[in-house]
Scaffold this motif. Structure first.
Motif, PDB file in Angstrom:
ATOM      1  N   LEU A 115       0.828  -1.205   0.000  1.00 42.98           N
ATOM      2  CA  LEU A 115       0.000   0.000   0.000  1.00 42.98           C
ATOM      3  C   LEU A 115       0.860   1.250   0.000  1.00 42.98           C
ATOM      4  O   LEU A 115       0.554   2.225  -0.694  1.00 42.98           O
ATOM      5  CB  LEU A 115      -0.928  -0.008   1.216  1.00 42.98           C
ATOM      6  N   ALA A 116       1.949   1.236   0.770  1.00 37.07           N
ATOM      7  CA  ALA A 116       2.841   2.400   0.818  1.00 37.07           C
ATOM      8  C   ALA A 116       3.551   2.610  -0.514  1.00 37.07           C
ATOM      9  O   ALA A 116       3.681   3.741  -0.989  1.00 37.07           O
ATOM     10  CB  ALA A 116       3.853   2.229   1.949  1.00 37.07           C
ATOM     11  N   GLU A 117       4.015   1.530  -1.124  1.00 37.50           N
ATOM     12  CA  GLU A 117       4.682   1.658  -2.420  1.00 37.50           C
ATOM     13  C   GLU A 117       3.714   2.154  -3.483  1.00 37.50           C
ATOM     14  O   GLU A 117       4.057   3.021  -4.306  1.00 37.50           O
ATOM     15  CB  GLU A 117       5.271   0.298  -2.826  1.00 37.50           C
ATOM     16  N   ASN A 118       2.507   1.624  -3.475  1.00 38.64           N
ATOM     17  CA  ASN A 118       1.498   2.044  -4.433  1.00 38.64           C
ATOM     18  C   ASN A 118       1.191   3.535  -4.287  1.00 38.64           C
ATOM     19  O   ASN A 118       1.061   4.265  -5.276  1.00 38.64           O
ATOM     20  CB  ASN A 118       0.226   1.225  -4.224  1.00 38.64           C
ATOM     21  N   PHE A 119       1.093   4.006  -3.036  1.00 37.85           N
ATOM     22  CA  PHE A 119       0.817   5.420  -2.786  1.00 37.85           C
ATOM     23  C   PHE A 119       1.948   6.312  -3.280  1.00 37.85           C
ATOM     24  O   PHE A 119       1.730   7.485  -3.593  1.00 37.85           O
ATOM     25  CB  PHE A 119       0.599   5.636  -1.285  1.00 37.85           C
ATOM     26  N   SER A 120       3.153   5.737  -3.364  1.00 37.59           N
ATOM     27  CA  SER A 120       4.349   6.527  -3.664  1.00 37.59           C
ATOM     28  C   SER A 120       4.642   6.687  -5.145  1.00 37.59           C
ATOM     29  O   SER A 120       5.627   7.353  -5.499  1.00 37.59           O
ATOM     30  CB  SER A 120       5.568   5.877  -2.988  1.00 37.59           C
ATOM     31  N   GLU A 121       3.865   6.091  -6.013  1.00 33.05           N
ATOM     32  CA  GLU A 121       4.153   6.201  -7.446  1.00 33.05           C
ATOM     33  C   GLU A 121       2.872   6.297  -8.257  1.00 33.05           C
ATOM     34  O   GLU A 121       1.824   5.827  -7.822  1.00 33.05           O
ATOM     35  CB  GLU A 121       5.013   5.022  -7.921  1.00 33.05           C
ATOM     36  N   CYS A 122       3.007   6.927  -9.430  1.00 37.03           N
ATOM     37  CA  CYS A 122       1.855   7.003 -10.327  1.00 37.03           C
ATOM     38  C   CYS A 122       2.171   6.393 -11.692  1.00 37.03           C
ATOM     39  O   CYS A 122       1.509   6.695 -12.692  1.00 37.03           O
ATOM     40  CB  CYS A 122       1.374   8.439 -10.485  1.00 37.03           C
ATOM     41  N   PHE A 123       3.168   5.521 -11.725  1.00 37.26           N
ATOM     42  CA  PHE A 123       3.416   4.759 -12.938  1.00 37.26           C
ATOM     43  C   PHE A 123       2.186   3.924 -13.285  1.00 37.26           C
ATOM     44  O   PHE A 123       1.902   3.648 -14.455  1.00 37.26           O
ATOM     45  CB  PHE A 123       4.646   3.869 -12.710  1.00 37.26           C
ATOM     46  N   HIS A 124       1.438   3.546 -12.253  1.00 35.92           N
ATOM     47  CA  HIS A 124       0.255   2.707 -12.453  1.00 35.92           C
ATOM     48  C   HIS A 124      -0.995   3.510 -12.799  1.00 35.92           C
ATOM     49  O   HIS A 124      -2.037   2.919 -13.131  1.00 35.92           O
ATOM     50  CB  HIS A 124      -0.017   1.886 -11.187  1.00 35.92           C
ATOM     51  N   CYS A 125      -0.938   4.825 -12.710  1.00 32.90           N
ATOM     52  CA  CYS A 125      -2.169   5.620 -12.792  1.00 32.90           C
ATOM     53  C   CYS A 125      -2.925   5.501 -14.123  1.00 32.90           C
ATOM     54  O   CYS A 125      -4.161   5.358 -14.102  1.00 32.90           O
ATOM     55  CB  CYS A 125      -1.872   7.081 -12.484  1.00 32.90           C
ATOM     56  N   PRO A 126      -2.281   5.585 -15.294  1.00 32.44           N
ATOM     57  CA  PRO A 126      -3.075   5.525 -16.535  1.00 32.44           C
ATOM     58  C   PRO A 126      -3.913   4.258 -16.694  1.00 32.44           C
ATOM     59  O   PRO A 126      -5.114   4.354 -16.998  1.00 32.44           O
ATOM     60  CB  PRO A 126      -2.013   5.668 -17.625  1.00 32.44           C
ATOM     61  N   PRO A 127      -3.364   3.058 -16.475  1.00 31.19           N
ATOM     62  CA  PRO A 127      -4.222   1.875 -16.641  1.00 31.19           C
ATOM     63  C   PRO A 127      -5.179   1.639 -15.474  1.00 31.19           C
ATOM     64  O   PRO A 127      -6.245   1.052 -15.660  1.00 31.19           O
ATOM     65  CB  PRO A 127      -3.218   0.722 -16.756  1.00 31.19           C
TER      66      PRO A 127
END
Length: 373
Positions: A193-205
């Motif tokens: 959860l912390a790693e996910n919150f820290s990046e937006c590489f995943h945001c478009p899909p």
């Protein structure tokens, strides 16, 4: 965490996959990060009056957070000094007559944790009530958030905040009130959860709704890292805050500068478990609590200036919808990642340049574990 947006210069390895599922390693992380550091556990408004209390769980530890007769915050282990029974069995409440009474044998404490009565106990010359006060836990506050620290020393509270206090000093976090709360159990390790919150590489899909408002995130976290002015705007034209259509139904927080009113989104972490999504007219906060090696409980709050509460249902949903969708998408993807980490072949992930903040978090984890021996 540091705020510089500096892309990684090469692929960097992630943490070992076993660190996201191994029970022994999970216990080590509880000892290092959750039992020795300051942990955000509640909003002050949840324990507003003398005698109000709330149960808090950090790992295997159960705590009672309360407001004493002088109005001060206090925290104690939820353990009677007689024979170890829990004191509070519900999630929250108000102590009748401002006394904490053990449900097992009736030993009774005041709101300062002092033993004041032991009903039906036969007298012995060696008994001294002052030897049986509740086990106290350090408690402090910032921005309306209550923090506790299970260690008996450790780092000063203000040191964990870094420059967060300065950057949000005009937002009035301490005055904000809860307009909506959603509690979700997620089947994923807390670090995901912390790693996910820290990046937006995943945001478009993963977050098309979010990217329609924060248009810079359509570039998967690379916006502003290329060393040149970006042709694409940071936010959707005409947007005033983060909602599904970008419109605002509330004025900006009192006291903000014009620059802060134009900054529609800022994300921050007070490690290990307070995540902040800050907007000009509301805040979405997230409190993350590990419930096992592969599970967490997340408390999502939508915070508003008190003069606007309660919001009409349509207005409340207007503000809740975008983050509710986004948070559910993140939870689902972290659960999928947790499932994939079961592979016997997968040793660790890798970080691409724009995942610098997730890598930074992993370095924080490594450093904490190394420092602990």
């Amino acid at each position: 965490m540091k705020r510089e947006r500096v892309p990684l210069e090469k692929l960097e390895p992630g943490l070992p996959s076993s660190w996201y599922r191994d029970p022994a390693h999970h216990q080590r992380e509880l000892d290092v990060f959750w039992y020795r550091r300051w942990i955000a556990v509640a909003r002050e408004e949840e324990i507003a009056a003398a005698g109000d209390w709330k149960l808090v769980r950090i790992g295997s530890q159960s705590l009672v957070l309360l407001r004493d007769e002088a109005g001060e915050l206090r925290a104690f282990h939820n353990t009677c000094r007689h024979r170890g029974s829990v004191l509070c069995t519900a999630e929250e409440g108000r102590f009748a007559r401002k006394r904490i009474v053990c449900p097992y044998h009736g030993w009774t404490y005041d709101l300062a944790g002092r033993l004041v009565a032991t009903p039906r106990r036969m007298e012995t010359p060696d008994f001294k009530a002052q030897d049986f006060s509740l086990f106290a836990v350090q408690a402090d506050r910032w921005g309306g958030f209550v923090f506790v620290n299970l260690s008996r020393g450790g780092e000063p509270f203000r040191s964990v905040l870094g420059d967060v206090e300065r950057r949000y000093e005009r937002y009035g976090f301490d005055q904000l009130k809860i307009g909506k709360r959603i509690v979700v159990d997620v089947q994923a390790n807390w670090k995901l959860l912390a790693e996910n919150f820290s990046e937006c590489f995943h945001c478009p899909p993963v977050h098309p709704e979010f990217c329609r408002i924060v248009t810079s995130y359509q570039d998967a976290g690379a916006w502003g890292l290329r060393g040149a002015l970006e042709a694409k705007p940071e936010y959707r034209t005409g947007a005033r805050t983060l909602t599904l259509d970008g419109s605002a139904r509330l004025p900006a927080f009192q006291g903000l500068t014009e620059e802060e009113k134009q900054r529609l989104y800022a994300a921050d972490m007070v490690l290990p478990n307070l995540f902040l999504n800050v907007h000009p007219d509301y805040v979405n906060s997230q409190l993350v609590f590990p419930t096992g090696p592969e599970s967490v409980r997340i408390v999502y709050d939508w915070l508003f200036e008190p003069q606007h509460l309660p919001l009409a249902e349509a207005d409340l949903q207007h503000y809740v919808a975008l983050w509710d969708i986004t948070n559910r998408q993140d939870a689902q993807n972290c659960e999928w990642q947790q499932q994939g980490l079961q592979s016997r072949e997968f040793q660790h992930g890798v970080y691409v340049p724009q995942e610098f903040d997730a890598h930074r978090f992993d370095q924080w984890v490594r450093a904490g574990l190394e420092a602990s021996g």
